[in-house]
Design a protein around this motif. Structure first.
Motif, short mmCIF file in Angstrom:
data_model
loop_
_atom_site.label_atom_id
_atom_site.label_comp_id
_atom_site.label_asym_id
_atom_site.label_seq_id
_atom_site.Cartn_x
_atom_site.Cartn_y
_atom_site.Cartn_z
N MET A 170 20.40 66.75 58.43
CA MET A 170 20.53 67.07 57.18
C MET A 170 19.07 67.90 56.80
N GLU A 195 15.55 59.43 52.02
CA GLU A 195 15.75 58.06 51.39
C GLU A 195 16.40 56.91 52.39
N GLY A 213 22.33 51.59 45.35
CA GLY A 213 23.30 52.83 45.37
C GLY A 213 23.61 53.02 46.42
N HIS A 214 24.00 54.21 46.88
CA HIS A 214 24.71 54.79 48.03
C HIS A 214 23.69 54.84 49.14
N GLY A 242 22.44 64.06 45.70
CA GLY A 242 22.59 62.82 46.63
C GLY A 242 23.87 62.63 47.11
N ALA A 243 24.32 61.74 47.95
CA ALA A 243 25.42 61.48 48.44
C ALA A 243 26.38 62.73 49.11
N GLY A 244 25.89 63.53 49.76
CA GLY A 244 26.42 64.87 50.18
C GLY A 244 25.70 65.65 50.56
N ASN A 245 26.31 67.04 50.80
CA ASN A 245 25.54 68.38 51.36
C ASN A 245 25.80 69.37 50.08
N MET A 300 25.18 64.21 41.90
CA MET A 300 25.96 62.99 42.73
C MET A 300 26.99 64.10 43.18
N MET A 333 29.51 63.57 45.47
CA MET A 333 30.90 63.15 45.39
C MET A 333 31.73 63.09 44.12
N VAL A 343 18.31 65.03 48.71
CA VAL A 343 18.38 63.74 49.25
C VAL A 343 18.76 63.93 50.65
O1 TUI Z 1 23.12 59.28 46.03
C1 TUI Z 1 22.32 58.23 46.16
N1 TUI Z 1 22.73 57.17 45.58
C2 TUI Z 1 23.93 56.82 44.61
S1 TUI Z 1 25.13 57.78 44.30
C3 TUI Z 1 25.76 56.44 43.47
S2 TUI Z 1 27.23 56.91 42.63
C4 TUI Z 1 28.32 56.22 43.75
N2 TUI Z 1 29.52 56.03 43.21
C5 TUI Z 1 30.40 55.46 43.71
C6 TUI Z 1 30.24 55.47 45.37
C7 TUI Z 1 29.22 56.03 45.91
C8 TUI Z 1 28.22 56.40 44.86
C9 TUI Z 1 25.12 55.52 43.46
N3 TUI Z 1 23.93 55.68 44.22
N4 TUI Z 1 21.17 58.31 46.99
C10 TUI Z 1 20.92 59.38 47.76
C11 TUI Z 1 21.48 59.38 48.84
N5 TUI Z 1 22.26 60.43 49.60
N6 TUI Z 1 21.43 58.53 49.92
C12 TUI Z 1 22.28 58.87 51.04
C13 TUI Z 1 22.61 60.17 50.71
C14 TUI Z 1 23.19 61.09 51.52
C15 TUI Z 1 24.08 60.75 52.60
C16 TUI Z 1 24.98 61.91 53.39
C17 TUI Z 1 22.98 62.46 51.60
C18 TUI Z 1 23.52 63.42 52.29
C19 TUI Z 1 24.73 63.05 53.17
O2 TUI Z 1 25.14 64.03 54.14
C20 TUI Z 1 26.46 63.73 54.17
C21 TUI Z 1 27.07 65.04 55.08
O3 TUI Z 1 27.80 65.82 54.14
O4 TUI Z 1 26.60 65.60 56.04
#
Ligand code: TUI
Length: 314
Positions: free
Chosen positions: A123, A138, A144-145, A96-99, A72, A74, A117
């Motif tokens: 991306m 996704e 989740g996120h 997940g949740a970033g680059n 994750m 972040m 993801v």
């Molecule tokens: O990561 C997830 N699902 C998650 S992570 C999580 S833990 C959390 N805790 C507190 C706050 C937020 C999360 C719970 N569920 N899914 C994969 C996912 N990745 N979904 C969307 C993305 C994503 C979003 C932006 C991937 C890349 C992205 O790029 C952003 C950028 O840097 O340009």
């Protein structure tokens, strides 16, 4: 039997991945999914590297089959977790949740297959250029996120933007979802919510019960104001958080409300101060069963649908 290029790439029997759910997807669940012929994935979530190493060792003791770890991005511990994944030579890393750009060279050098993801076409193109082995597209039906786009619109656009195998995620929990994902161009699926009901999934019994009783409108998205939208069950906690978010509460208080809430749901099952992550598809999760049966069920459910896909074509 369904076999796709993803099976050969990852050395698995069925093209089914178990999503990396924070504080939920541990070494025991991941090993059970991998033993069942899918790809189990340990979630690092917000945990420190020591926790992740321990779960990796647990999975290695339970299965000789490949499994993955989800980072994750972040998390304050993402860097040290990334290192542990390379050291332990885990077969696959998902992010997940970033680059994940800054870690890709290290993982590839260690022989770890990288499957990010992605929630956008940009991306998907970047990750393809940086040498990812496959992509997970996704959609916002997931728990989740969540990103902006739905699975239905994201998956075909990501398929058009890459030559890599694409794994669809978000809103998939049975054979119909798997068949639909393949129709959109994916050659594999990732499921999270469906695996919450696995016998080997060690969440609080009240959490499992909530998922088994969920209906179509039982989830909601909170956290948009702070830039981290999260889908979870519509519990008293989620409603209170939403009220605070759209009321006069300041950012620090909101952050404090959310801190540790995922873990509290998993460990205490508390509706008042836990955040129960769940996808929109929870209503299709009907019973508790072994992870291996879930993997087999979704693939066996998809087979006749894919074979019968010509029935309306004249
Ligand atoms: O990561 C997830 N699902 C998650 S992570 C999580 S833990 C959390 N805790 C507190 C706050 C937020 C999360 C719970 N569920 N899914 C994969 C996912 N990745 N979904 C969307 C993305 C994503 C979003 C932006 C991937 C890349 C992205 O790029 C952003 C950028 O840097 O340009």
């Amino acid at each position: 039997m369904i076999r796709t290029p993803l099976c050969d790439l990852l050395g698995i029997e069925y093209p089914v991945l178990q999503g990396g759910m924070a504080w939920i997807a541990d070494g025991k669940l991941a090993a059970a999914v991998s033993e069942g012929g899918g790809l189990g994935i340990i979630a690092a979530g917000n945990a420190p590297a020591d926790y992740v190493r321990q779960e990796i060792r647990t999975a290695k003791a339970l299965t000789k089959k490949p499994f993955g770890v989800n980072v994750m991005l972040m998390s304050p511990f993402a860097g040290e977790v990334a290192q542990v994944i390379a050291e332990e030579q885990v077969a696959v890393v998902t992010t997940g949740a970033g680059n994940p750009s800054q870690y890709m060279a290290m993982w590839k050098e260690a022989g770890v297959k990288v499957i990010p993801v992605v929630a956008s076409v940009a991306m998907a193109k970047l990750m393809t250029r940086l040498g990812a082995s496959a992509l997970i597209a996704e959609g916002g039906e997931s728990g989740g996120h969540v990103g902006e786009l739905t699975t239905m619109v994201l998956v075909p656009q990501v398929c058009d933007a890459t030559t890599l195998p694409v794994i669809a995620a978000g809103g998939i929990a049975d054979g119909r979802g798997v068949a639909a994902a393949f129709m959109l161009g994916a050659c594999g699926v990732q499921m999270g919510t469906r695996f919450l009901s696995a016998v080997e999934c060690s969440i609080h019994p009240d959490y499992k019960e909530k998922i088994l009783k969920a209906k179509d409108l039982c989830t909601m998205v909170t956290g948009k104001r702070l830039g981290h939208p999260v889908r979870s069950l519509r519990t008293p906690f989620a409603r209170n958080y939403a009220k605070a978010e759209y009321g006069g509460v300041d950012d620090e208080t909101l952050e404090a409300m959310g801190a540790g809430a995922l873990r509290r749901a998993v460990e205490d099952g508390s509706m008042e101060d836990g955040c129960f992550l769940s996808g929109q598809i929870a209503a299709l999760v009907k019973k508790e069963e072994p992870a291996a049966e879930i993997v087999r069920d979704v693939i066996e459910g998809a087979e006749p649908l894919l074979k019968g896909a010509m029935k309306w074509v004249r």
